[in-house]
Design an enzyme around this catalytic site. Structure first.
Site, mmCIF file in Angstrom:
data_model
loop_
_atom_site.group_PDB
_atom_site.id
_atom_site.type_symbol
_atom_site.label_atom_id
_atom_site.label_comp_id
_atom_site.label_asym_id
_atom_site.label_seq_id
_atom_site.Cartn_x
_atom_site.Cartn_y
_atom_site.Cartn_z
ATOM 1 C CG ASP A 77 8.259 -8.604 -0.501
ATOM 2 O OD1 ASP A 77 8.382 -7.866 0.492
ATOM 3 O OD2 ASP A 77 7.320 -8.499 -1.311
ATOM 4 C CB CYS A 133 5.971 5.600 -10.243
ATOM 5 S SG CYS A 133 6.178 4.061 -9.328
ATOM 6 C CB CYS A 136 0.240 3.137 -3.107
ATOM 7 S SG CYS A 136 1.097 2.179 -4.371
ATOM 8 C CB CYS A 139 11.323 5.558 -14.377
ATOM 9 S SG CYS A 139 13.030 5.785 -13.809
ATOM 10 C CB CYS A 154 8.113 8.618 -10.669
ATOM 11 S SG CYS A 154 9.241 9.504 -9.556
ATOM 12 C CB CYS A 177 13.503 13.469 -13.668
ATOM 13 S SG CYS A 177 12.168 12.467 -14.343
#
Length: 358
Positions: A140, A251, A221, A255, A201, A198
């Protein structure tokens, strides 16, 4: 170097064994062609969903062309490492608005450092097995489409919340990559998706940041608002942030696939300084030296001290009204930061008679 098929398969098996010995739960290998993922990413940028994250639009095609970022790259080794170490249900903490909610990934040591160190050890082990080749590790930390590469290497599918989901491990894991010119056998991509009908989320997101399945407007967000955004948090979103002062896990919490996640055995991912169960008022009293001391080697440093106080002020504005909360907020009315002052003033207004808490 050209490997015979049998030699390449044997080498790959040894690499997988090395990775597991270093604490990675899974390893997959893909080629360097990101195909349709590149266009999806460009479409996302065109909508300005990245907000002020200018670095996500830099570097041009290097982000989706590994061979352009690191010339000679023909394979990408992707790994994942579980990080959830707190046994308590994080949803319970979200209901206690006098306490701070900090995203589970950041409670322990900064994952960038730990995983990068392990990847370097993995590279050293591969070199002993395969001889001199070019390797470059990423965590990252560069223009790399890590989730796309994880999907291509078979580590999981893109969930509707844009996370990589794994049937045996949910989504509570970190990703890392190694770009290489070593011609290893590739794994089949994870082409099936198992979200079905589903929408948990999408429905749970406090700020309604999902434009639709698989598309996140980063500007709304909470992770972006509390970590990446350096200015004022939009007023319309402040009351929706609740007690989340660094990141958001909603989210992931809802799940269904995270019923299959596994607790991390990495000591470095264990919560530090009781940040998994701590009062907002206590954190708001930290001076900058305390903040720097308590967040040494932590991903929380990214928000900076000013952002830290800004976020806690918002959370205190969303807390149940009490003398101690109002006293704590008033103690920062003359903070040297105008940004902090603004959010403190907003928070105090939320405790005026007639205000309704979310």
């Amino acid at each position: 170097m050209t490997l015979k098929d049998s030699d390449a398969v044997a080498l790959k098996a040894e690499i997988v064994t090395l990775a597991k010995a270093l604490g990675f739960q899974q390893l997959g290998i893909s080629n360097a062609d990101l195909g349709e993922h590149a266009q999806r990413y460009k479409d996302w940028l065109d909508q300005d969903y990245h907000g002020e994250l200018d670095y996500m639009a830099r570097h041009g095609s290097k982000r989706w062309t590994p061979n352009e970022l690191i010339p000679g790259t023909i394979r990408v080794i992707s790994v994942r490492m579980d990080y959830m170490s707190d046994p308590e249900d994080p949803a319970l903490l979200l209901k206690q608005n006098d306490k701070a909610y900090i995203s589970r990934y950041s409670l322990g040591r900064d994952y960038h450092k730990l995983i990068r160190s392990r990847l370097k050890k993995l590279i050293a082990g591969i070199r002993e097995l395969a001889g001199e080749h070019d390797f470059r590790a990423f965590v990252d930390s560069a223009p790399v489409l890590e989730r796309a590469l994880a999907q291509k290497s078979g580590l999981g599918w893109f969930g509707k919340n844009t996370m990589i989901l794994n049937r045996q491990a949910g989504s509570w894991f970190f990703l890392g990559e190694i770009y290489t010119d070593l011609p290893l056998p590739i794994d089949p991509p994870y082409t099936e998706e198992h979200c079905g009908r589903c929408t948990a989320c999408l429905d749970i997101c406090p700020t309604e940041a999902f434009v639709g399945p698989y598309v996140l407007d980063g500007r709304k967000c909470i992770s972006y608002l509390t970590i990446e955004l350096k200015g004022a948090i939009p007023e319309a979103l402040r009351s929706k942030i609740g007690n989340r002062i660094f990141g958001c896990d909603d989210c992931q919490i809802v799940c269904p696939w995270n019923r299959f996640s596994h607790a991390s055995t990495e000591p470095d991912f264990s919560p530090r300084h009781k940040l998994n169960d701590i009062q907002l008022i206590e954190l708001f009293a930290w001076d900058e030296d305390t903040f720097l001391e308590k967040t040494a080697g932590s991903a929380i440093r990214r928000t900076g001290y000013e952002g830290w106080l800004r976020n806690i002020a918002v959370a205190l504005g969303n807390a149940t009204t009490s003398t101690s909360v109002i006293t704590a907020l008033k103690s920062r009315l003359n903070d040297p930061s105008e940004l902090v002052q603004e959010h403190v003033n907003w928070a105090l207004l939320q405790h005026q008679p007639g205000q309704t808490k979310p």
